[in-house]
Design an enzyme around this catalytic site. Structure first.
Site, PDB file in Angstrom:
ATOM      1  N   GLU A 124     -10.532  -0.499   1.216  1.00  0.00           N
ATOM      2  CA  GLU A 124      -9.705  -1.393   1.698  1.00  0.00           C
ATOM      3  C   GLU A 124      -8.487  -2.041   0.872  1.00  0.00           C
ATOM      4  O   GLU A 124      -7.640  -2.381   1.286  1.00  0.00           O
ATOM      5  CB  GLU A 124     -10.776  -2.522   1.972  1.00  0.00           C
ATOM      6  CG  GLU A 124     -10.115  -3.902   2.469  1.00  0.00           C
ATOM      7  CD  GLU A 124     -11.164  -4.841   3.055  1.00  0.00           C
ATOM      8  OE1 GLU A 124     -10.741  -6.059   3.468  1.00  0.00           O
ATOM      9  OE2 GLU A 124     -12.263  -4.774   2.404  1.00  0.00           O
ATOM     10  N   ASP A 125      -8.770  -2.298  -0.425  1.00  0.00           N
ATOM     11  CA  ASP A 125      -7.732  -2.822  -1.324  1.00  0.00           C
ATOM     12  C   ASP A 125      -7.222  -1.918  -2.273  1.00  0.00           C
ATOM     13  O   ASP A 125      -6.092  -2.464  -2.973  1.00  0.00           O
ATOM     14  CB  ASP A 125      -8.752  -3.731  -2.334  1.00  0.00           C
ATOM     15  CG  ASP A 125      -9.414  -4.925  -1.457  1.00  0.00           C
ATOM     16  OD1 ASP A 125      -9.118  -5.242  -0.183  1.00  0.00           O
ATOM     17  OD2 ASP A 125     -10.362  -5.442  -1.979  1.00  0.00           O
TER      18      ASP A 125
END
Length: 789
Positions: A124-125
């Site tokens: 996600e990051d």
């Protein structure tokens, strides 16, 4: 287990996730929570200790043969991926994945879960992809990280529909591997412990509400009672800070007043068990958690001082038989409180929880009421750790492979999948899921002895759907303990339920008003929606055939297919449904197929022979008259679908306004009366359908006129407190909304409340809605609604 005498050390503060993740401040927990002490905080989350050796040592302590090199590699990948990221307090971001992994290690979870915890934010990051994780750690870890990522997005969406859609993805992910949920719960627990790093109070409360509504019930469903209790307490501290502080203060005061009570009762219970012949016995005492106390106060509508059972004791023995021996010893020594005994050993909860619960009254001090839970050590492990206990390493074994590690998929997960299949929209699925997660349970039996667990308040209809969806759909009656009972009867523990079905039976829309399970409600709504769609389909097909026939043009399916794209319909079926549901006018479909007809002003044939209808457009044609109760207007008649010079009246029974869907009714000698399509008066004309005209508001003409002189009457029903100032509040609210009151009638008056009908002049439906909203906000007014007929 924490004793009542003192608080456990607070979690070591670790920095928050980035501002999008909104991680939370450590909140000091009460000395004892409802089922046990909080899950311990991470040991290596402090600044400067950015290695995973403590985590590795923790895993090796319960699994000496574990593949710890995979953990080290996962840590190295996570460190590299998050190397430029900081948390809100300046700590390196890697402290968060380490903390999550340590929480899972406390539950003795397998290496794949630990690796997932370390990597759960990488997709996600950071630039790490699913394929990279699959190549380095295998498909199982990659799938777990992907599943957690989809669940994390649930928090970041403010739109309810997007949130519900992501929750659907969660259910699908955890139906394949429950460890997705275990990792996410550990992630959320660490975030909730660091809530103070989120500066904005509204964001903290939003996250706390989400935790209380979704994550705490999910933790309870998989039996992780410690996690559930801590999530509830941390959320409660944010949502009700004053109540939380008050309860904690009161608990501290009681601790000081009766510091020796818990120890005294603990020794007494231990003595009773030894006298009954039980040798290896552990007894511990605790206070109930602040949230549990608050919940009981709300449920019983009592003050803190009226609660008599804020203390609970747990007795742990060797065997199942010893549990019942200990129960007999306790009941022989103390009076049992009626209705407080529950046997979850013979009938376990859906999450696998087993224990004996009873409530007794102590003779001293002060006739104190306490709760006693009796279980074995294995039962205690499952009660504390739930599904995580099944994933824990057993001595000398390696990791468990596969989505459920040989375990049967939990029934509640299967129910969520069936709700997912039956729900027509994501937000409906989220609503039905919350119904499924929140309830206490009752246990009932089929005639063959099969145990069915249901939420408290469940009915035979809920029972029928729990047995099988087809049984619920064809249910026509029920026998409870051999007696024929209504379908809305509430089931009780131990009831034997026999469902009677009939070929061709179908769910009743009225069932939705009393069922309590999400599965039943989803199936009923699905059936009703299918029936409504079929009715709309048939009605739309008939309306289109009639519209094309009146215009004298071809209305074949080949012609209709040319209108799909302009009207934004995906199929002929959708077109028929849109027309039948009133979302699309049949005349618009005709004009789309034959644009030249739209430019021709057609006088309705049924008006041509009516005497006294056609003529110059005088006041009757432009405004109200003929006893319609409407004021005249100097503006032209704002309608399309009528010929020039037609006398028009607006019905006083339903008061149609621009924005309403309307229909014209021809009356000999009076012209055309305009009604809303939902007006009950239209039923009296059902025998003469040829008198109906397809009309609509001329919004373009009204826009060109700028709304001047276009005030029309809307009727509002008001229920207000019977006070002297209420009429002034009504008139002030109407005046502030730029409307004028033209009539007021008190239709019913009681000692406390008065029902009033008010006619107000407004521009359109939106203006009327604004007036109603203003009235609802006025002091002394309990209800305000439009009168539609």
């Amino acid at each position: 287990m924490a004793q009542a005498g003192g608080d456990p050390p607070p979690p070591v503060p670790v920095s928050s996730r980035d501002s999008e993740k909104e991680v939370m401040q450590p909140v000091k927990t009460v000395a004892s929570v409802e089922s046990s002490a909080p899950v311990p905080a991470v040991e290596n989350g402090g600044r400067g200790e950015l290695n995973c050796e403590r985590l590795v040592n923790r895993v090796l302590s319960y699994a000496p043969k574990a593949d710890v090199e995979s953990i080290r590699r996962a840590f190295a990948v996570a460190c590299k991926a998050h190397e430029n990221q900081k948390r809100d307090n300046g700590d390196p971001y890697i402290t968060h994945p380490l903390a999550v992994a340590m929480i899972l290690a406390r539950f003795r979870l397998d290496v794949q879960s630990i690796c997932t915890a370390l990597l759960h934010d990488t997709i996600e990051d950071t630039g790490v992809t699913y394929d990279v994780l699959k190549a380095q750690f295998g498909q199982t870890v990659a799938d777990l990280v992907d599943g957690v990522t989809k669940l994390t997005r649930l928090e970041l969406q403010s739109d309810r529909t997007k949130q519900a859609e992501n929750f659907r993805k969660l259910v699908l992910a955890m139906s394949k591997d429950i460890r997705v949920l275990l990792v996410k719960l550990a992630d959320r627990l660490h975030n909730m412990r660091t809530l103070h790093f989120v500066e904005r109070q509204d964001r903290r409360q939003r996250i706390a509400r989400e935790t209380l509504d979704i994550y705490a019930p999910l933790a309870e469903r998989i039996g992780m009672d410690r996690v559930k209790t801590e999530l509830q307490n941390l959320s409660f501290a944010q949502l009700e800070p004053e109540a939380d502080a008050t309860i904690r203060t009161r608990l501290n005061y009681l601790r000081g007043q009766g510091a020796d009570v818990i120890e005294e009762v603990r020794r007494e219970l231990l003595r009773l068990c030894h006298e009954a012949g039980l040798k290896n016995v552990q007894v511990s005492g605790r206070e109930k958690s602040p949230y549990s106390i608050w919940e009981k106060m709300q449920r019983r509508n009592v003050a803190f001082e009226q609660l008599s059972d804020i203390m609970a004791f747990r007795v742990i023995v060797d065997t199942r038989e010893d549990c019942y021996m200990a129960l007999g010893a306790v009941h022989a020594a103390y009076p049992m409180i009626a209705g407080r005994f529950k046997d979850y050993i013979s009938t376990p909860k859906a999450n696998g929880y087993q224990s004996l619960h009873t409530g007794v009254t102590l003779r001293s001090p002060r006739n104190q009421k306490i709760e006693v839970q009796i279980r074995t050590q294995d039962m205690h492990d499952v009660a504390e750790n739930g599904v995580a206990a099944h994933w824990a390493y057993k001595e000398g074994t390696g990791t468990e492979e596969g989505g459920y590690g040989g375990l049967r998929r939990p029934r509640w997960v299967q129910d969520l999948l069936e709700i997912l299949e039956a729900s027509s929209a994501p937000d409906e699925f989220l609503e039905n899921t919350k119904l499924e997660l929140y309830q206490d349970q009752v246990f009932c039996f089929t005639p063959k002895g099969q145990l069915i667990s249901l939420p408290r308040g469940a009915t035979p209809v809920d029972f029928a759907y729990a047995v099988h969806s087809h049984v619920g759909d064809t249910c026509v009656g029920a026998k409870i303990n051999g007696r024929l009972m209504p379908l809305r009867h509430e089931l009780e523990n131990g009831d034997q339920v026999e469902i009677m079905t009939a070929r061709g039976g179908a769910p009743s829309p009225s069932w939705e008003r009393f069922v309590v399970t999400g599965k039943a409600r989803a199936r009923i709504r699905r059936y009703v929606a299918q029936q409504q769609r079929q009715v709309s389909l048939d009605g739309g097909r008939a309306a289109l055939a009639k519209a094309f026939r009146q215009e004298g043009v071809d209305g074949s399916e080949k012609i209709l297919e040319t209108t799909l794209k302009p009207l934004k319909q995906s199929s002929l079926t959708d077109l028929y449904v849109a027309v039948g549901a009133g979302n699309l006018a049949a005349r618009d479909v005709v004009h789309t197929a034959y644009p030249e007809l739209k430019r021709v002003q057609r006088v309705p044939r049924m008006l041509s022979g009516l005497p006294g209808v056609l003529g110059t457009a005088g006041p009757r044609a432009r405004g109200a008259g003929g006893g319609s109760g409407r004021r005249s207007s100097n503006a032209a008649v704002p309608l399309v679908g009528l010929g020039a010079g037609v006398a028009v009246h607006y019905a006083a029974c339903c008061h149609p306004l621009p924005g309403d869907r309307i229909v014209g009714v021809v009356a000999t000698g009076r012209g055309v009366t305009i009604h809303t399509r939902t007006c009950q008066t239209l039923e009296s004309f059902s025998a003469t359908p040829e008198r109906f005209l397809d009309v609509d508001w001329d919004y373009d003409a009204m826009a060109r006129a700028g709304g001047a002189g276009q005030m029309r009457v809307g009727r509002i029903s008001i229920v207000a407190e019977n006070e002297a100032a209420v009429l002034a509040n009504i008139t002030n609210s109407i005046s502030k909304s730029d409307a004028a009151m033209v009539n007021l009638k008190i239709v019913h008056r009681q000692l406390d409340f008065t029902e009033i009908l008010v006619d107000v002049e407004v521009r359109d439906l939106r203006h009327l809605s604004s007036v109603i909203a203003s009235l609802r906000a006025a002091p002394g007014i309990t209800q305000a609604d439009r009168v539609k007929s």
